[in-house]
Design a protein around this motif. Structure first.
Motif, PDB file in Angstrom:
ATOM      1  N   HIS A 273       0.821  -1.216   0.000  1.00 34.87           N
ATOM      2  CA  HIS A 273       0.000   0.000   0.000  1.00 34.87           C
ATOM      3  C   HIS A 273       0.853   1.263   0.000  1.00 34.87           C
ATOM      4  O   HIS A 273       0.501   2.262  -0.652  1.00 34.87           O
ATOM      5  CB  HIS A 273      -0.924  -0.004   1.221  1.00 34.87           C
ATOM      6  CG  HIS A 273      -2.022  -1.027   1.149  1.00 34.87           C
ATOM      7  ND1 HIS A 273      -3.037  -0.962   0.219  1.00 34.87           N
ATOM      8  CD2 HIS A 273      -2.251  -2.139   1.893  1.00 34.87           C
ATOM      9  CE1 HIS A 273      -3.868  -1.975   0.398  1.00 34.87           C
ATOM     10  NE2 HIS A 273      -3.412  -2.707   1.392  1.00 34.87           N
ATOM     11  N   ALA A 274       1.952   1.264   0.735  1.00 33.93           N
ATOM     12  CA  ALA A 274       2.805   2.455   0.781  1.00 33.93           C
ATOM     13  C   ALA A 274       3.384   2.747  -0.603  1.00 33.93           C
ATOM     14  O   ALA A 274       3.446   3.908  -1.037  1.00 33.93           O
ATOM     15  CB  ALA A 274       3.924   2.271   1.801  1.00 33.93           C
ATOM     16  N   ALA A 275       3.799   1.706  -1.305  1.00 33.73           N
ATOM     17  CA  ALA A 275       4.330   1.884  -2.652  1.00 33.73           C
ATOM     18  C   ALA A 275       3.247   2.384  -3.605  1.00 33.73           C
ATOM     19  O   ALA A 275       3.496   3.265  -4.447  1.00 33.73           O
ATOM     20  CB  ALA A 275       4.913   0.574  -3.165  1.00 33.73           C
ATOM     21  N   GLU A 276       2.054   1.847  -3.493  1.00 40.46           N
ATOM     22  CA  GLU A 276       0.956   2.287  -4.356  1.00 40.46           C
ATOM     23  C   GLU A 276       0.656   3.769  -4.153  1.00 40.46           C
ATOM     24  O   GLU A 276       0.362   4.491  -5.123  1.00 40.46           O
ATOM     25  CB  GLU A 276      -0.291   1.458  -4.071  1.00 40.46           C
ATOM     26  CG  GLU A 276      -0.197   0.012  -4.517  1.00 40.46           C
ATOM     27  CD  GLU A 276      -1.409  -0.812  -4.142  1.00 40.46           C
ATOM     28  OE1 GLU A 276      -1.486  -1.974  -4.578  1.00 40.46           O
ATOM     29  OE2 GLU A 276      -2.288  -0.295  -3.412  1.00 40.46           O
ATOM     30  N   ALA A 277       0.736   4.223  -2.901  1.00 41.03           N
ATOM     31  CA  ALA A 277       0.461   5.640  -2.622  1.00 41.03           C
ATOM     32  C   ALA A 277       1.493   6.548  -3.288  1.00 41.03           C
ATOM     33  O   ALA A 277       1.152   7.627  -3.795  1.00 41.03           O
ATOM     34  CB  ALA A 277       0.449   5.874  -1.110  1.00 41.03           C
ATOM     35  N   VAL A 278       2.751   6.125  -3.308  1.00 36.09           N
ATOM     36  CA  VAL A 278       3.798   6.909  -3.970  1.00 36.09           C
ATOM     37  C   VAL A 278       3.588   6.923  -5.477  1.00 36.09           C
ATOM     38  O   VAL A 278       3.767   7.954  -6.144  1.00 36.09           O
ATOM     39  CB  VAL A 278       5.190   6.341  -3.624  1.00 36.09           C
ATOM     40  CG1 VAL A 278       6.275   7.003  -4.463  1.00 36.09           C
ATOM     41  CG2 VAL A 278       5.484   6.531  -2.142  1.00 36.09           C
ATOM     42  N   LEU A 279       3.189   5.794  -6.034  1.00 39.90           N
ATOM     43  CA  LEU A 279       3.025   5.680  -7.483  1.00 39.90           C
ATOM     44  C   LEU A 279       1.864   6.506  -8.013  1.00 39.90           C
ATOM     45  O   LEU A 279       1.977   7.149  -9.070  1.00 39.90           O
ATOM     46  CB  LEU A 279       2.809   4.216  -7.871  1.00 39.90           C
ATOM     47  CG  LEU A 279       3.996   3.273  -7.722  1.00 39.90           C
ATOM     48  CD1 LEU A 279       3.539   1.824  -7.820  1.00 39.90           C
ATOM     49  CD2 LEU A 279       5.042   3.574  -8.794  1.00 39.90           C
ATOM     50  N   THR A 280       0.748   6.519  -7.308  1.00 39.03           N
ATOM     51  CA  THR A 280      -0.475   7.124  -7.823  1.00 39.03           C
ATOM     52  C   THR A 280      -0.326   8.637  -7.973  1.00 39.03           C
ATOM     53  O   THR A 280      -0.025   9.353  -7.021  1.00 39.03           O
ATOM     54  CB  THR A 280      -1.659   6.801  -6.899  1.00 39.03           C
ATOM     55  OG1 THR A 280      -1.755   5.379  -6.736  1.00 39.03           O
ATOM     56  CG2 THR A 280      -2.961   7.321  -7.493  1.00 39.03           C
ATOM     57  N   GLY A 281      -0.507   9.088  -9.199  1.00 42.91           N
ATOM     58  CA  GLY A 281      -0.411  10.508  -9.509  1.00 42.91           C
ATOM     59  C   GLY A 281       0.995  10.997  -9.805  1.00 42.91           C
ATOM     60  O   GLY A 281       1.195  12.196 -10.068  1.00 42.91           O
ATOM     61  N   ALA A 282       1.963  10.087  -9.800  1.00 39.74           N
ATOM     62  CA  ALA A 282       3.355  10.472 -10.028  1.00 39.74           C
ATOM     63  C   ALA A 282       3.804  10.098 -11.438  1.00 39.74           C
ATOM     64  O   ALA A 282       3.172   9.265 -12.102  1.00 39.74           O
ATOM     65  CB  ALA A 282       4.263   9.788  -9.004  1.00 39.74           C
ATOM     66  N   PRO A 283       4.885  10.689 -11.926  1.00 39.06           N
ATOM     67  CA  PRO A 283       5.396  10.329 -13.259  1.00 39.06           C
ATOM     68  C   PRO A 283       5.767   8.852 -13.321  1.00 39.06           C
ATOM     69  O   PRO A 283       6.316   8.300 -12.360  1.00 39.06           O
ATOM     70  CB  PRO A 283       6.635  11.221 -13.415  1.00 39.06           C
ATOM     71  CG  PRO A 283       6.423  12.353 -12.468  1.00 39.06           C
ATOM     72  CD  PRO A 283       5.665  11.791 -11.307  1.00 39.06           C
ATOM     73  N   ALA A 284       5.476   8.235 -14.429  1.00 39.12           N
ATOM     74  CA  ALA A 284       5.784   6.811 -14.607  1.00 39.12           C
ATOM     75  C   ALA A 284       7.220   6.666 -15.072  1.00 39.12           C
ATOM     76  O   ALA A 284       7.514   6.379 -16.239  1.00 39.12           O
ATOM     77  CB  ALA A 284       4.819   6.185 -15.605  1.00 39.12           C
TER      78      ALA A 284
END
Length: 330
Positions: A273-284
């Protein structure tokens, strides 16, 4: 092997009733884990209730666009099903990575969820093990633990969950359905496996005597763009030393939705979940992917001989997410 009784169940309610009548009985599906544990003396059931012929071998769409998978569906049939491959490719890949074709032909979906840890101390009845004999100790903490947990472990147990399938199911918010004498019930996979805590012998939240009847995969468009990657110590079939199930939805170079779960690093499939929060809305991009991995692995508490898993999982997360991003950009 000690003597045991055997009875084939005719229907789901009958199977549940048979187990309720004999607390030392066990349900038997493909037997690819249970029978091995009976040979070593870890499991000593007085009776096996064979559920393989129950009408739980279908894969069908749900009204909301998901999939319902019966508990006696074999791993081979699950991995080969066209809708699983199309809608949840990481699940098919995880199952194919999990075992040889012969084992996949026997192993069932319900049994896969309930397979026990492959810790050497657990399998050796001459050694103490809190999971097998509560209160006896966990020799892996100071002994052989190079493939043991780095997340969510405790002083009472550092073993890992061996399921590949479960990692993909965790990423896709699967729900486990079951039957008891009191009727049907269901458990989100997130609640199905219990934290190890100080009771590692209690592995799942299933009610006593419950029979798993299937798995529900909720509709998840992001899952169509998913991948499962497993690292093992040999190229042939072996249990993971680290694995990742990942899915991304990318629009205009930005991650709009992310699903991520780790395997072989905890006592249960580990939803990141912590990783998903960082990923969401960020540059791929690689910087984001590395930051996401670091955010999840910040909670890691490796033992002296398994610290390599932190680096391995970081690199694996970045590699899998990069592959998905490159695929989306094509």
């Amino acid at each position: 092997m000690r003597e045991f009784g055997y009875q084939r169940a005719d229907d789901v309610s009958g199977a549940v009733a048979l187990l309720a009548a004999d607390p030392d009985a066990r349900f038997l599906g493909g037997g690819t884990n249970l029978v091995d544990l009976m040979k070593t003396g870890v499991e000593r059931p007085a009776r096996l209730v064979d559920v393989r012929e129950l009408p739980l071998d279908g894969i069908e769409p749900t009204a909301d666009g998901g999939l319902r998978v019966g508990a006696t569906v074999t791993n081979s049939d699950l991995a080969a099903h066209p809708e699983v491959r199309r809608r949840y490719p990481a699940l098919a890949q995880a199952v194919l990575a999990g075992a040889s074709g012969q084992l996949r032909n026997m192993a069932t979906v319900g049994g896969n969820l309930l397979q026990r840890t492959r810790c050497g101390y657990f399998a050796d009845v001459s050694r103490p093990c809190n999971k097998r004999a509560p209160g006896s100790g966990c020799p892996a903490v100071t002994g052989e633990h190079h493939n043991h947990a780095i997340l969510g472990a405790s002083d009472h147990c550092v073993a890992t969950n061996p399921s590949d399938m479960g990692v993909a199911l965790a990423a896709f918010d699967a729900v486990v359905t079951y039957e008891t004498l009191d009727g049907p019930g269901e458990l989100p996979l997130a609640d199905f496996y219990l934290p190890v805590g100080d009771t590692p012998d209690r592995e799942t939240a299933l009610p006593p005597g419950a029979l798993i009847t299937g798995i529900i995969l909720p509709p998840a468009p992001v899952a169509a763009h998913s991948r499962y990657r497993k690292v093992r110590e040999r190229a042939s079939y072996a249990f993971a030393i680290g694995s990742v199930a990942a899915a991304l939805t990318i629009e205009d170079g930005v991650v709009r939705e992310a699903r991520l779960a780790f395997g072989a690093v905890a006592s249960r499939p580990w939803r990141a979940h912590a990783a998903e929060a960082v990923l969401t809305g960020a540059p791929a991009d690689g910087e984001t992917f590395a930051a996401a991995a670091d955010a999840e692995l910040a909670a890691a508490r490796p033992l002296p001989d398994n610290g390599y898993k932190v680096t391995l999982m970081r690199n694996l997360v970045v590699a899998v997410l990069t592959e998905l991003a490159e695929e989306a950009a094509r």
